[in-house]
Write an enzyme that holds these catalytic residues in place. Structure first.
Site, short mmCIF file in Angstrom:
data_model
loop_
_atom_site.label_atom_id
_atom_site.label_comp_id
_atom_site.label_asym_id
_atom_site.label_seq_id
_atom_site.Cartn_x
_atom_site.Cartn_y
_atom_site.Cartn_z
N CYS A 132 9.40 94.92 60.74
CA CYS A 132 10.85 94.78 60.61
C CYS A 132 11.51 96.15 60.47
CB CYS A 132 11.18 93.89 59.41
SG CYS A 132 12.96 93.73 59.15
N CYS A 135 14.44 96.23 58.01
CA CYS A 135 14.07 96.21 56.59
C CYS A 135 13.48 97.55 56.15
CB CYS A 135 13.00 95.14 56.32
SG CYS A 135 13.22 93.61 57.19
N ASP A 136 12.62 98.15 57.00
CA ASP A 136 11.83 99.30 56.55
C ASP A 136 12.21 100.63 57.17
OD1 ASP A 136 10.37 97.48 55.06
OD2 ASP A 136 8.89 97.14 56.64
#
Ligand code: NAP
Length: 298
Positions: A132, A135-136
């Protein structure tokens, strides 16, 4: 008694909840985790949902959930470990040992990230291997990363990461990309993006954290992160032998959501169909709920 048990709280499940509530049915939405909301939350920006250009994916998912809740849908957390039909009723067994009994089920459990299945991937997951970018990505500011895949997710991820990272390698196994040509053109114009295609990944390297990637042709790439975006797999393992699936594992259901099992409807990314988007998931949910209401009316 639950009239419509909706499994999954992504756009398909939440849209089904709204339509089923408007049909005055008792609706429970089962989500694996509180506020799970589906894959839409992974999109930093959703630009192709009618009337809401540029909306953040999480905000969109949250708005869908609030809408369903305001219309009276109940929410429960739990993971489904078994489904059976006894007489006219569905018995849905959860991981915590509870069984939910419902008159109909709308199955909208979505899809999970596909893995490359190469050495190092599992060991270094969360230590440089991510599924992701939204997200990261921030952890890799000013670092070198690679993105694996040739679909829209990989292209969008590479573009997003090119704004954060000093260098982005986009690695795809074929020369042709199935993702949008417009995004590919943008990537080709970026100075800090290198496209390697065709190129296969042989292994992810690193001790405790990613230090590089070995390609099948023997080349090595130094990087601190690998974002794997090679597609999704439908969450339908539980349905084998229960409802008819296609060869890949998607539920066979037409636009109405009707499956081979009476009273059991499929909606969203789990359904065999051509286009998996928020808008098609929402449409599926609406259709499945209307079908469930018709079924309950006999
Ligand atoms: P996808 O379209 O299925 O693409 C997966 C990519 O991964 C393909 O290029 C595929 O290669 C590659 N791949 C699959 N298995 C692999 C393996 N084992 N090793 C190496 N490469 C592998 O998946 P997606 O990009 O996640 O998109 C899913 C759906 O969401 C699509 O319908 C997409 O259009 C949609 N989506 C839309 C947007 C948008 O509209 N902005 C954004 C994200 C996603 P091949 O091409 O060789 O098969």
């Amino acid at each position: 008694m639950i009239d419509v048990l909706i499994i999954g709280s992504g756009p398909a499940g939440l849209s089904a909840a709204i339509y089923a509530r408007r049909a005055n049915l008792e609706v429970t939405v089962l989500e694996k985790l509180y506020m799970e909301l589906g894959q839409v939350v992974l999109s930093r920006q959703v630009d192709n949902y009618l009337g809401m250009p540029g909306m953040n994916g999480y905000d969109m998912g949250e708005a869908f959930r609030r809408h369903a809740q305001d219309f009276g849908a109940k929410f429960l957390e739990g993971e489904v470990v078994g489904i059976k039909k006894e007489g006219d009723l569905f018995h849905v067994l959860l991981g915590n040992g509870t069984t939910l009994v419902a008159r109909t089920v709308v199955y909208a459990a979505g899809a999970a990230h596909r893995h490359l299945n190469v050495p190092g991937e599992e060991e270094l997951a969360g230590r440089g291997v991510s599924y992701c970018a939204v997200c990261d990505g921030a952890f890799y500011r000013n670092k070198t990363v690679a993105v694996a895949g040739g679909g829209n997710t990989a292209l969008d991820d590479a573009l997003y990461l090119s704004e954060l990272c000093s260098k982005v390698y986009l690695i795809h196994r074929r020369e042709e990309f199935r993702g949008a040509q417009a995004t590919l053109l943008k990537l080709r114009e970026k100075e800090n993006v290198t496209i390697l295609a065709p190129a296969g990944i042989a292994a992810v390297e690193g001790e405790n954290k990613v230090s590089g990637i070995a390609l099948l042709d023997g080349r090595k790439i130094e990087c601190q992160g690998l974002f794997i975006a090679v597609g999704m797999e439908p969450q339908t393992g539980l349905l084998k032998g229960f409802a008819e699936l296609d060869q890949i594992g998607y539920v066979l259901a037409d636009e109405t959501g009707k499956t081979s099992m009476e009273g059991f409807f499929a909606a969203g990314d789990v359904r065999a169909k051509a286009l998996r988007q928020v808008v098609t998931a929402a449409a599926d949910g609406a259709n499945a709920a209307v079908s469930a209401a018709e079924y309950l009316r006999g």
